[in-house]
Design a protein around this motif. Sequence first.
Motif, PDB file in Angstrom:
ATOM      1  N   LEU A 180       0.820  -1.221   0.000  1.00 11.73           N
ATOM      2  CA  LEU A 180       0.000   0.000   0.000  1.00 11.73           C
ATOM      3  C   LEU A 180       0.847   1.260   0.000  1.00 11.73           C
ATOM      4  CD1 LEU A 180      -3.130  -0.082   2.353  1.00 11.73           C
ATOM      5  CD2 LEU A 180      -3.030   0.341  -0.092  1.00 11.73           C
ATOM      6  N   GLY A 181       2.060   1.168   0.557  1.00 11.06           N
ATOM      7  CA  GLY A 181       2.915   2.351   0.608  1.00 11.06           C
ATOM      8  C   GLY A 181       2.628   3.252   1.797  1.00 11.06           C
ATOM      9  N   TYR A 182       3.461   4.264   1.951  1.00  6.59           N
ATOM     10  CA  TYR A 182       3.354   5.193   3.085  1.00  6.59           C
ATOM     11  C   TYR A 182       3.114   4.426   4.383  1.00  6.59           C
ATOM     12  CZ  TYR A 182       3.184   9.228  -0.071  1.00  6.59           C
ATOM     13  OH  TYR A 182       3.468  10.190  -0.990  1.00  6.59           O
ATOM     14  N   TYR A 183       4.104   3.623   4.745  1.00  3.58           N
ATOM     15  CA  TYR A 183       3.926   2.674   5.846  1.00  3.58           C
ATOM     16  C   TYR A 183       3.843   3.309   7.225  1.00  3.58           C
ATOM     17  CZ  TYR A 183       4.748  -0.445   2.013  1.00  3.58           C
ATOM     18  OH  TYR A 183       4.632  -1.097   0.815  1.00  3.58           O
ATOM     19  N   SER A 184       4.259   4.578   7.330  1.00  8.74           N
ATOM     20  CA  SER A 184       4.100   5.233   8.634  1.00  8.74           C
ATOM     21  C   SER A 184       2.615   5.358   8.988  1.00  8.74           C
ATOM     22  CB  SER A 184       4.763   6.608   8.638  1.00  8.74           C
ATOM     23  OG  SER A 184       4.097   7.466   7.743  1.00  8.74           O
ATOM     24  N   ARG A 185       1.764   5.252   7.961  1.00  9.00           N
ATOM     25  CA  ARG A 185       0.326   5.318   8.243  1.00  9.00           C
ATOM     26  C   ARG A 185      -0.089   4.224   9.217  1.00  9.00           C
ATOM     27  NH1 ARG A 185      -2.680   5.388   2.507  1.00  9.00           N
ATOM     28  NH2 ARG A 185      -1.046   3.902   1.965  1.00  9.00           N
ATOM     29  N   VAL A 186       0.367   3.009   8.977  1.00 10.97           N
ATOM     30  CA  VAL A 186      -0.101   1.898   9.824  1.00 10.97           C
ATOM     31  C   VAL A 186       0.643   1.879  11.157  1.00 10.97           C
ATOM     32  CG1 VAL A 186       1.460   0.088   8.950  1.00 10.97           C
ATOM     33  CG2 VAL A 186      -0.836  -0.516   9.772  1.00 10.97           C
ATOM     34  N   ARG A 187       1.875   2.345  11.181  1.00 12.81           N
ATOM     35  CA  ARG A 187       2.572   2.471  12.467  1.00 12.81           C
ATOM     36  C   ARG A 187       1.848   3.480  13.344  1.00 12.81           C
ATOM     37  NH1 ARG A 187       7.447   0.456  12.054  1.00 12.81           N
ATOM     38  NH2 ARG A 187       8.330   0.052   9.991  1.00 12.81           N
ATOM     39  N   ASN A 188       1.473   4.605  12.729  1.00 15.59           N
ATOM     40  CA  ASN A 188       0.751   5.628  13.489  1.00 15.59           C
ATOM     41  C   ASN A 188      -0.623   5.128  13.925  1.00 15.59           C
ATOM     42  OD1 ASN A 188       2.787   7.537  13.428  1.00 15.59           O
ATOM     43  ND2 ASN A 188       2.076   8.439  11.500  1.00 15.59           N
TER      44      ASN A 188
END
Length: 384
Positions: free
Chosen positions: A93-101
Amino acid sequence: MLDLKKYGVTMWEEEKIKSFRKALLDWYDANKRDLPWRRTRDPYAIWVSEIMLQQTRVDTVIPYYERFLHHLPTIRDLAVAEEEVILKLWEGLGYYSRVRNMQKAAQQMVEQFDGQFPRTYEEIASLKGIGPYTAGAIASIAFDLPEPAVDGNVMRVLSRLFEVNHDIGVPANRKIFQGMMDILIDPDRPGDFNQALMDLGSDIEAPVNPRPEDSPVKAFSAAYLNGTMGKYPIKAPKKKPVPVAYQGMIIRNQHNEFLLEKNQSSQLLAGFWSFPLLEKGAVLDKQVSLFEVAEEPVQPDTRQSFTDQYGLIVDWQDEEFSPVQHIFSHRKWLIDLTEGIATAGSLPADRELKWVAVVDFHSYPFAKPQQKMWESYLATKNKK
DNA sequence: TAACCGTGGGT
DNA sequence: TACCCAAGGTT
């Protein structure tokens, strides 16, 4: 209240605003798409959809959304999930900081809100990874609060409706559109109003090849009526990604396991596993092509550098592999591949390294560049 | 403020 | 090919 006149925007009279709301919502009621997250009022599910939809297309999101909720159906499930589990669910999906956040936000909810989704705009906006757009979207869609959700679609549509002469890519200008939406938003159906503007912006009022003739609100659109559709929205062009060349190392041992390294939290693709990558040189000139990178032979000092950093004695192979290119938002990777067989040595303790059999690859989060590297490697191997 | 952070689709 | 674009947020 923001003074819109200061920004060259003349807001409509109350009667026109009411008429606009009706035209937009009537169109939405007849034309809205049947999307999975429109079949629920669960704020957790709506939140998941909103985060996934950031900078990502609806068609891409749908299967990820279903799988994510199947594996992690509640806030508490997300709060306690393993890092590798959430990365696998987000892989591709990309922009993996999204799921960490998201996981941090879930933990916030467990600690501060008894595991419940907060119900005020301020509390929602206090969660990690939730900015003004997402807070407004969740508040209005899940809780019927009259909060604007100003995204790229909304700014584009409003730019054309009011001929807004301010760059929608400049963060500071967001307040102009927020101020307009504070007045325009339908107080009785805020969630539908926000989604209607986004639906309109994603298709009929798309950034490229819009069909303004089909717009249910074309009679309200200054740009349409004045023949200035081509001018709006005002937006500066994006910067080009900076090219960087790497030497990719496909290293296996005598048990036919491959060397993988976990990217550190400060790195691009943090938490993902990769074949070792050594930077080939300084940032390349814009003119350099992938072909030229591949033509350049592997430098002896690059091999020595690998041995120095990874503590392995390697029997280097001279087989050729197709180079890999991967373009991120801000960077362009050009990866030349080489293969080696580790014959001796021991791995350093200051790096996260593992020897992994191919059958176990599936349990490691792999981002796209590494998938491409493996595909290139296999393509050559399978020819023989 | 501007840079950082992914990927896939469309023209 | 090259470029643009997508329901942004964080630092």
